[in-house]
Motif scaffolding. Structure first.
Motif, PDB file in Angstrom:
ATOM      1  N   THR A   1       0.836  -1.205   0.000  1.00 54.92           N
ATOM      2  CA  THR A   1       0.000   0.000   0.000  1.00 54.92           C
ATOM      3  C   THR A   1       0.867   1.250   0.000  1.00 54.92           C
ATOM      4  O   THR A   1       0.597   2.210  -0.745  1.00 54.92           O
TER       5      THR A   1
ATOM      6  N   HIS B   1       2.237   1.709  -3.499  1.00 47.98           N
ATOM      7  CA  HIS B   1       1.257   2.270  -4.435  1.00 47.98           C
ATOM      8  C   HIS B   1       0.949   3.725  -4.117  1.00 47.98           C
ATOM      9  O   HIS B   1       0.764   4.533  -5.033  1.00 47.98           O
ATOM     10  N   ASP B   2       0.908   4.070  -2.847  1.00 50.36           N
ATOM     11  CA  ASP B   2       0.703   5.477  -2.486  1.00 50.36           C
ATOM     12  C   ASP B   2       1.852   6.338  -3.014  1.00 50.36           C
ATOM     13  O   ASP B   2       1.637   7.453  -3.525  1.00 50.36           O
TER      14      ASP B   2
ATOM     15  N   CYS C   1       3.699   5.643  -5.607  1.00 53.19           N
ATOM     16  CA  CYS C   1       3.517   5.732  -7.065  1.00 53.19           C
ATOM     17  C   CYS C   1       2.518   6.829  -7.419  1.00 53.19           C
ATOM     18  O   CYS C   1       2.726   7.592  -8.373  1.00 53.19           O
ATOM     19  N   GLU C   2       1.421   6.881  -6.685  1.00 55.05           N
ATOM     20  CA  GLU C   2       0.438   7.934  -6.938  1.00 55.05           C
ATOM     21  C   GLU C   2       1.060   9.312  -6.736  1.00 55.05           C
ATOM     22  O   GLU C   2       0.861  10.221  -7.542  1.00 55.05           O
ATOM     23  N   ASP C   3       1.813   9.477  -5.657  1.00 58.90           N
ATOM     24  CA  ASP C   3       2.441  10.770  -5.370  1.00 58.90           C
ATOM     25  C   ASP C   3       3.420  11.165  -6.470  1.00 58.90           C
ATOM     26  O   ASP C   3       3.572  12.351  -6.779  1.00 58.90           O
TER      27      ASP C   3
ATOM     28  N   ASP D   1       3.301  10.129  -9.661  1.00 59.46           N
ATOM     29  CA  ASP D   1       2.677   9.978 -10.977  1.00 59.46           C
ATOM     30  C   ASP D   1       3.280   8.823 -11.764  1.00 59.46           C
ATOM     31  O   ASP D   1       3.573   8.921 -12.944  1.00 59.46           O
TER      32      ASP D   1
ATOM     33  N   PRO E   1       2.217   5.208 -13.014  1.00 58.06           N
ATOM     34  CA  PRO E   1       0.920   4.540 -13.182  1.00 58.06           C
ATOM     35  C   PRO E   1       0.955   3.049 -12.835  1.00 58.06           C
ATOM     36  O   PRO E   1       0.816   2.176 -13.688  1.00 58.06           O
TER      37      PRO E   1
ATOM     38  N   ASP F   1      -0.360  -0.362 -11.733  1.00 60.19           N
ATOM     39  CA  ASP F   1      -1.669  -0.987 -11.879  1.00 60.19           C
ATOM     40  C   ASP F   1      -1.740  -2.232 -10.995  1.00 60.19           C
ATOM     41  O   ASP F   1      -1.866  -2.141  -9.789  1.00 60.19           O
TER      42      ASP F   1
ATOM     43  N   LEU G   1       3.173  -1.396 -14.802  1.00 62.08           N
ATOM     44  CA  LEU G   1       2.980   0.027 -15.055  1.00 62.08           C
ATOM     45  C   LEU G   1       2.197   0.172 -16.353  1.00 62.08           C
ATOM     46  O   LEU G   1       2.555  -0.423 -17.369  1.00 62.08           O
TER      47      LEU G   1
ATOM     48  N   GLN H   1       1.339   3.701 -22.077  1.00 62.14           N
ATOM     49  CA  GLN H   1       1.192   5.137 -22.350  1.00 62.14           C
ATOM     50  C   GLN H   1       1.906   5.493 -23.646  1.00 62.14           C
ATOM     51  O   GLN H   1       2.900   4.866 -24.023  1.00 62.14           O
TER      52      GLN H   1
ATOM     53  N   ASP I   1       9.220   6.333 -15.633  1.00 63.00           N
ATOM     54  CA  ASP I   1       8.426   5.651 -14.615  1.00 63.00           C
ATOM     55  C   ASP I   1       9.121   4.397 -14.115  1.00 63.00           C
ATOM     56  O   ASP I   1       9.165   4.133 -12.911  1.00 63.00           O
TER      57      ASP I   1
END
Length: 444
Positions: A178, A181-182, A184-186, A188, A190, A192, A207, A210, A219
């Motif tokens: 978790t 993933h948090d 990764c969100e911070d 940017d 992606p 999955d 990932l 894109q 990334d």
């Protein structure tokens, strides 16, 4: 970019950071009050910093060092801008940068510039590669002499067995995953799907695809950097080393790519299960360049421990539809989903050079219009196939001699990488297996 600092007044330090040829993060720590200089004046490194060996040492007799006076290049921020650094206690912003000459020309020895050079070839043809990556890694307790899976936070037990798609493994490490993933969100990134893989403490994170190959490489590179940092924050190591355990599965890094034309149509698809002629041309290019590209896919001494028959890592040069034993797989599904999966590389690669080699080879094939051999069926390990280079030395030689590589990479980058790998090959022979593992566990 200055808006980020205005909106985050708690930031105390800036890290300007670039990837060298080994994918190592090279950079500087800058006090917040001087951060604007990195935007308006750039950051200066010696050109030689992009060409250090895996120990961080200069390359002996490099023309970039004493012969030239060890001059500086200038590094400017990439399109990414400032990013948080969630694995540090000090509130810090990361600023990815890449190298140019003083007159504004891209520095050809920068691996990110190498990928940009390939993308420019696509753009000149009105084409856009769409890229996704799948990254495998181990979480490892490396506090003792023997590498072990860390004890489960839920049970306190060390589960020393394969856990393919095991939900209990995901549950056991839910807090860490978790947090990953948090982060990764911070940043940017992606991220999955996450699955547990075939080794103890091994995971794979996908990932998303894109239509920006540079960002896809960014990334993957940032994900590797971040995962290592987040693991240490949680009290263990995370490693993308190709084969940290002799008796368990290695870490791969697979790439999926398709190609869009100027109207956004996937040119690998023609509405049939077979796929378009361009799909097969791209496959032919990838297969032809594969021996010379091996130094991109297996760049280190330990990389070749993973490449053994029957270990879910391809050893022969072949392709197939929906077949995970081959070097190139064409997954099921047409239309926008028609794509090629490149399955050779280990997790220890430099994502910029890796994607440049793959996408450059595919475009070589499209430009040449050659047809590949027929796709194989069944277990690729049971076929009589041309083999990939099986040693580091053979991969270095194939890279040097490959006309396909000469079409993809600038002469300066080729010369620099050859010098780097030859120096590493020479000095690696002085290390024991344990010392090699200690070296690669954190660096790659």
């Amino acid at each position: 970019m200055t808006d980020y600092l205005f909106e985050n007044p708690d930031i105390k330090a800036i890290r300007t950071v670039a990837a060298d040829l080994n994918g190592q993060a090279r950079g500087k720590r800058i006090a917040r009050r001087f951060a604007a200089k990195a935007l308006t004046e750039g950051t200066r490194f010696p050109y030689s910093v992009m060409n250090l060996d895996i120990w961080g040492e200069d390359i002996e007799n490099s023309p970039l060092v004493f012969e030239a006076g060890d001059p500086d290049g200038i590094l400017w921020p990439t399109e990414r801008g400032f990013l948080p650094v969630p694995w540090l206690d000090t509130p810090t912003a990361l600023l990815p940068i890449w190298m140019f000459h003083e007159d504004g020309r891209p520095y050809a020895g920068d691996p990110r510039q190498a990928l940009a050079r390939v993308i420019d070839r696509y753009t000149a043809r009105g084409l856009t590669p769409v890229v996704a990556t799948e990254l495998e890694f181990y979480i490892i307790d490396d506090a003792g002499r023997e590498l072990r899976v860390p004890p489960s936070p839920r049970s306190g037990k060390r589960r020393q067995q394969a856990e393919i798609l095991a939900l209990r493994q995901l549950d056991a490490w839910d807090n860490f995953l978790t947090a990953l993933h948090d982060a990764c969100e911070d940043m940017d990134i992606p991220a999955d799907t996450t699955i547990s893989e075939a080794g103890p403490g091994q995971f794979e994170i996908n990932l998303m695809h894109q239509a920006d190959a540079l960002k896809a490489a960014d990334d993957a590179w940032l994900f590797k950097l971040m995962t290592g940092g987040m693991a240490r924050k949680h009290g263990f190591a995370a490693s993308f080393m190709a084969k940290p355990y002799p008796d368990y599965a290695g870490n791969g890094l697979h790439a999926h790519f398709s190609i869009l034309d100027s109207e956004g149509r996937n040119i690998l698809d023609d509405g049939t299960p077979r796929g378009s002629d361009i799909l097969r041309h791209a496959i032919a290019g990838c297969l032809k360049a594969m021996p010379g590209s091996m130094l991109m896919f297996a760049p280190h001494a330990s990389s070749y421990d993973r490449l053994v028959p029957g270990a879910h890592a391809p050893t022969g040069i072949a392709w197939a539809y929906e077949n995970r034993t081959t070097a190139l797989r064409v997954p099921a599904g047409g239309g926008p989903a028609r794509r090629i999966e490149h399955r050779v590389a280990g997790g220890d690669i430099n994502p910029y050079l890796f994607l440049a080699a793959i996408l450059g080879a595919a475009l070589n094939g499209i430009e040449d219009g050659e047809a590949p051999p027929e796709p194989i069926t069944g277990n690729a390990y049971n076929h009589d196939l041309a083999q990939l280079p099986t040693t580091w030395q053979a991969a270095i030689d194939a890279f040097e001699q490959s006309p396909e590589i000469a079409r993809i990479f600038a002469p300066e980058l080729i010369a620099n990488l050859l010098a780097t790998k030859r120096q590493e090959l020479h000095y690696m022979s002085e290390l024991s297996a344990q010392e090699q593992t200690d070296l690669y566990l954190d660096t790659v």
